[in-house]
Design a protein around this motif. Sequence first.
Motif, short mmCIF file in Angstrom:
data_model
loop_
_atom_site.label_atom_id
_atom_site.label_comp_id
_atom_site.label_asym_id
_atom_site.label_seq_id
_atom_site.Cartn_x
_atom_site.Cartn_y
_atom_site.Cartn_z
N ARG A 245 -13.52 7.23 -2.75
CA ARG A 245 -13.66 8.45 -4.06
C ARG A 245 -12.11 9.18 -5.07
N ASP A 246 -11.29 9.35 -3.59
CA ASP A 246 -10.29 9.98 -4.58
C ASP A 246 -9.01 9.10 -4.15
N GLN A 247 -7.58 9.15 -5.02
CA GLN A 247 -6.48 8.46 -4.99
C GLN A 247 -5.74 9.56 -4.92
N VAL A 248 -4.30 9.83 -4.53
CA VAL A 248 -3.48 10.60 -4.70
C VAL A 248 -1.75 9.64 -4.99
N THR A 249 -1.76 9.57 -6.05
CA THR A 249 -0.54 9.20 -6.71
C THR A 249 1.13 9.43 -5.51
N PRO A 250 1.34 8.90 -5.26
CA PRO A 250 2.66 8.98 -4.39
C PRO A 250 3.50 9.87 -5.53
N GLN A 251 4.61 10.27 -5.22
CA GLN A 251 5.63 10.69 -6.18
C GLN A 251 6.91 10.32 -5.52
N VAL A 252 6.71 9.27 -6.77
CA VAL A 252 7.45 8.14 -6.90
C VAL A 252 8.21 8.49 -8.04
N THR A 253 9.50 9.57 -8.23
CA THR A 253 9.38 8.98 -9.61
C THR A 253 10.90 8.33 -9.41
N PRO A 254 11.71 8.51 -10.67
CA PRO A 254 13.01 6.82 -10.98
C PRO A 254 13.90 7.59 -9.96
N GLN A 255 14.25 8.77 -9.62
CA GLN A 255 14.84 9.19 -8.74
C GLN A 255 14.67 7.73 -7.56
N VAL A 256 13.48 8.56 -6.78
CA VAL A 256 13.36 8.09 -5.60
C VAL A 256 13.17 6.54 -5.49
N HIS A 257 13.14 6.23 -6.68
CA HIS A 257 12.57 4.58 -6.47
C HIS A 257 14.43 3.87 -6.44
N LYS A 258 15.97 4.63 -6.63
CA LYS A 258 16.98 4.26 -6.83
C LYS A 258 17.35 4.51 -5.64
N LEU A 259 16.71 5.68 -4.56
CA LEU A 259 17.08 5.74 -3.33
C LEU A 259 16.66 4.50 -2.56
N VAL A 260 15.57 4.40 -2.63
CA VAL A 260 14.64 3.37 -2.14
C VAL A 260 15.23 2.03 -2.06
N ALA A 261 15.62 1.80 -3.56
CA ALA A 261 16.35 0.84 -3.25
C ALA A 261 17.84 0.41 -3.19
N ALA A 262 18.53 1.59 -3.01
CA ALA A 262 19.87 1.46 -2.72
C ALA A 262 20.33 1.19 -0.72
N ILE A 263 18.94 1.60 -0.66
CA ILE A 263 18.74 1.49 0.33
C ILE A 263 19.34 0.08 1.76
N GLY A 264 19.82 -0.23 2.06
CA GLY A 264 19.81 -1.79 3.00
C GLY A 264 20.24 -1.02 4.56
#
Length: 335
Positions: A245-264
């Motif tokens: 019934r409810d879906q909580v949208t995660p806090q995926v800000t542009p900064q967080v996305h950049k960090l995730v993309a930078a981690i290898g």
Amino acid sequence: MGSDLAQDVRNLSTEALGRQMNIVGSPSEAPFPKNVGLLFFNETPHRFFPATQIDVVWFPEGAGGDRFEEKIFQGPLARMTREALDFIQRNYLKETVVKHPDRAEAERFWNFPYAAIEEAVVNAVYHRSYQEREPIEVRISPDDLVVLSFPGPDRSMRMEDLRAGKAVSRRYRNRRIGEFLKELDLTEGRSTGIPKILKVMKENGSPTPEFESDDDRTSFLIRLPVHDRAMIQTTKVGAQSGPSRDQVTPQVTPQVHKLVAAIGGELTRAEMMDALGLKDRMHFANDYLQPALAAGLIEMTIPDKPQSSKQKYRLTAAGRALLQQPAGSQDGADV
């Protein structure tokens, strides 16, 4: 602020202007600034009233954790207050969006409503004693935001009335400070601060705030609990889920996305900052690292020893799934 005095200010000497504003006293042959003048119009009022400052302290692991980050704000009262509030708003306030499949409107709420924080901090600036050598302290953790000041409310107010938002002060500790704060639209000066905190917390769907003082009224503490669902993510990014019934949208800000993309692989904090071209450790922690950890997109390699010199960070399954999503499909991204 619409004062007639503003039209004549260029024709007045500094002393005459100060006397018109009632911030300068003593005979004309030996004019002397009043306390309120030093607090609002001197660049370093803490020289005259020690500990005139606001300490903002962040506890990423909670108040019982080993880590904390601190920033101290000093200067004229109005500027100090606004700078502290702006800093808190930029770094620690997050909005959560809840989408409902049965209606178009999304539900939005904040971890802490800004209006409640503003009232709590301004209340502390207004009612603290400037003879006390204790700063105003704002303590922020994932669980709550606490504003502590000294001393507590006047004994003419009963704590049970104050907690119910029905207390009316019969005496004001710093009436002149209140007058200036009112002119600057920082307070209404009519014992409306506590009722407003109660009101905006309720409107945000937050738990009831707490107001505490000891029997001797030596201090006053306002605790704003975090919104119950601001810390909960019912559906991880990229995870498969059945009807909900409810879906909580995660806090995926542009900064967080950049960090995730930078981690290898596995990277240290310094290596992540270098990959992002960042130098400010606090900015990196507040806007990149902590939100990514809270969203479950990255994890520590040594979680039981957060302060280990060998600590590194790696993507979780949710973090890897985020990178596989088509560009622009992250519902929680801030724009």
